[in-house]
Design a protein around this motif. Sequence first.
Motif, PDB file in Angstrom:
ATOM      1  N   GLY A  31      32.648  43.102  52.765  1.00 39.18           N
ATOM      2  CA  GLY A  31      33.461  41.904  52.652  1.00 39.18           C
ATOM      3  C   GLY A  31      32.640  40.629  52.611  1.00 39.18           C
ATOM      4  O   GLY A  31      31.425  40.630  52.851  1.00 39.18           O
ATOM      5  N   ASN A  32      33.336  39.537  52.330  1.00 33.98           N
ATOM      6  CA  ASN A  32      32.695  38.226  52.304  1.00 33.98           C
ATOM      7  C   ASN A  32      32.357  37.727  53.704  1.00 33.98           C
ATOM      8  O   ASN A  32      31.781  36.656  53.854  1.00 33.98           O
ATOM      9  N   ASP A  33      32.693  38.487  54.724  1.00 34.85           N
ATOM     10  CA  ASP A  33      32.334  38.141  56.102  1.00 34.85           C
ATOM     11  C   ASP A  33      30.970  38.698  56.492  1.00 34.85           C
ATOM     12  O   ASP A  33      30.613  38.705  57.668  1.00 34.85           O
ATOM     13  N   ASN A  34      30.190  39.182  55.503  1.00 38.53           N
ATOM     14  CA  ASN A  34      28.840  39.724  55.688  1.00 38.53           C
ATOM     15  C   ASN A  34      28.838  41.089  56.370  1.00 38.53           C
ATOM     16  O   ASN A  34      27.794  41.569  56.788  1.00 38.53           O
ATOM     17  N   MET A  35      29.978  41.701  56.503  1.00 36.18           N
ATOM     18  CA  MET A  35      30.109  42.951  57.239  1.00 36.18           C
ATOM     19  C   MET A  35      30.317  44.136  56.300  1.00 36.18           C
ATOM     20  O   MET A  35      30.892  44.001  55.220  1.00 36.18           O
ATOM     21  N   ILE A  36      29.848  45.295  56.762  1.00 33.70           N
ATOM     22  CA  ILE A  36      30.122  46.571  56.118  1.00 33.70           C
ATOM     23  C   ILE A  36      30.738  47.458  57.202  1.00 33.70           C
ATOM     24  O   ILE A  36      30.234  47.519  58.324  1.00 33.70           O
ATOM     25  N   TYR A  37      31.841  48.089  56.861  1.00 33.89           N
ATOM     26  CA  TYR A  37      32.490  49.006  57.793  1.00 33.89           C
ATOM     27  C   TYR A  37      32.456  50.415  57.224  1.00 33.89           C
ATOM     28  O   TYR A  37      32.626  50.608  56.026  1.00 33.89           O
ATOM     29  N   ALA A  59      27.227  37.879  52.204  1.00 35.58           N
ATOM     30  CA  ALA A  59      28.017  39.047  51.776  1.00 35.58           C
ATOM     31  C   ALA A  59      27.133  40.139  51.188  1.00 35.58           C
ATOM     32  O   ALA A  59      26.205  39.865  50.443  1.00 35.58           O
ATOM     33  N   ALA A  60      27.436  41.383  51.556  1.00 36.80           N
ATOM     34  CA  ALA A  60      26.771  42.537  50.949  1.00 36.80           C
ATOM     35  C   ALA A  60      27.443  42.787  49.615  1.00 36.80           C
ATOM     36  O   ALA A  60      28.650  42.948  49.542  1.00 36.80           O
ATOM     37  N   ARG A  61      26.678  42.815  48.548  1.00 35.74           N
ATOM     38  CA  ARG A  61      27.236  42.949  47.204  1.00 35.74           C
ATOM     39  C   ARG A  61      27.079  44.338  46.609  1.00 35.74           C
ATOM     40  O   ARG A  61      27.714  44.662  45.625  1.00 35.74           O
ATOM     41  N   GLY A  76      22.798  46.015  49.503  1.00 37.03           N
ATOM     42  CA  GLY A  76      22.104  44.869  48.932  1.00 37.03           C
ATOM     43  C   GLY A  76      22.881  43.598  49.195  1.00 37.03           C
ATOM     44  O   GLY A  76      24.089  43.540  48.965  1.00 37.03           O
ATOM     45  N   GLY A  77      22.183  42.583  49.677  1.00 34.22           N
ATOM     46  CA  GLY A  77      22.817  41.311  49.980  1.00 34.22           C
ATOM     47  C   GLY A  77      22.994  40.443  48.747  1.00 34.22           C
ATOM     48  O   GLY A  77      22.385  40.680  47.708  1.00 34.22           O
ATOM     49  N   SER A  83      18.346  40.525  50.338  1.00 34.32           N
ATOM     50  CA  SER A  83      17.710  41.621  51.071  1.00 34.32           C
ATOM     51  C   SER A  83      18.361  42.952  50.716  1.00 34.32           C
ATOM     52  O   SER A  83      19.504  43.000  50.278  1.00 34.32           O
ATOM     53  N   ILE A  84      17.601  44.005  50.913  1.00 29.62           N
ATOM     54  CA  ILE A  84      18.104  45.368  50.821  1.00 29.62           C
ATOM     55  C   ILE A  84      17.936  45.958  52.205  1.00 29.62           C
ATOM     56  O   ILE A  84      16.865  45.867  52.812  1.00 29.62           O
ATOM     57  N   LYS A  85      18.984  46.545  52.709  1.00 29.54           N
ATOM     58  CA  LYS A  85      18.955  47.113  54.052  1.00 29.54           C
ATOM     59  C   LYS A  85      19.286  48.601  53.956  1.00 29.54           C
ATOM     60  O   LYS A  85      20.039  49.028  53.098  1.00 29.54           O
TER      61      LYS A  85
END
Length: 128
Positions: A31-37, A59-61, A76-77, A83-85
């Motif tokens: 989401g646009n909240d920078n979170m991944i669930y 946001a993770a894109r 990927g951000g 960044s790539i996490k």
Amino acid sequence: MHNIVQTYRGHCQEVCGLKYFDYGKQLLSRGNDNMIYIWDQSMASPTRWLHQLKNHTAAARALAWCPFQSNLLASGGSEEDQSIKFWNTQSGVFLNSYPSMVKQAELSGHTSRVLNMAQSPDGEMDTL
């Protein structure tokens, strides 16, 4: 008219991507909240998130499962994050540098940002 099948609550801003894995057992949302669930469909309460991944500063894109290690996820951000996490999806743990984060190749030709990339099923070719 459409019927709602399931409602998942976690993000506090827009959801900008969904991705299934493991034959539909797990669902990822970004989401646009920078979170991944990570939502686990096999849990007793599948609408409660299993893991909340929160190391991105924007946001993770992009989300991609590793084709040879089933519990490894790459995210990927956005342009602001750059960044790539890497994440262990069983534990929800952020992996610092996997394996060494050395650039293998640089793709050129685009005049603006690339928003998606896919690998062929046989792993021989990438498509932009």
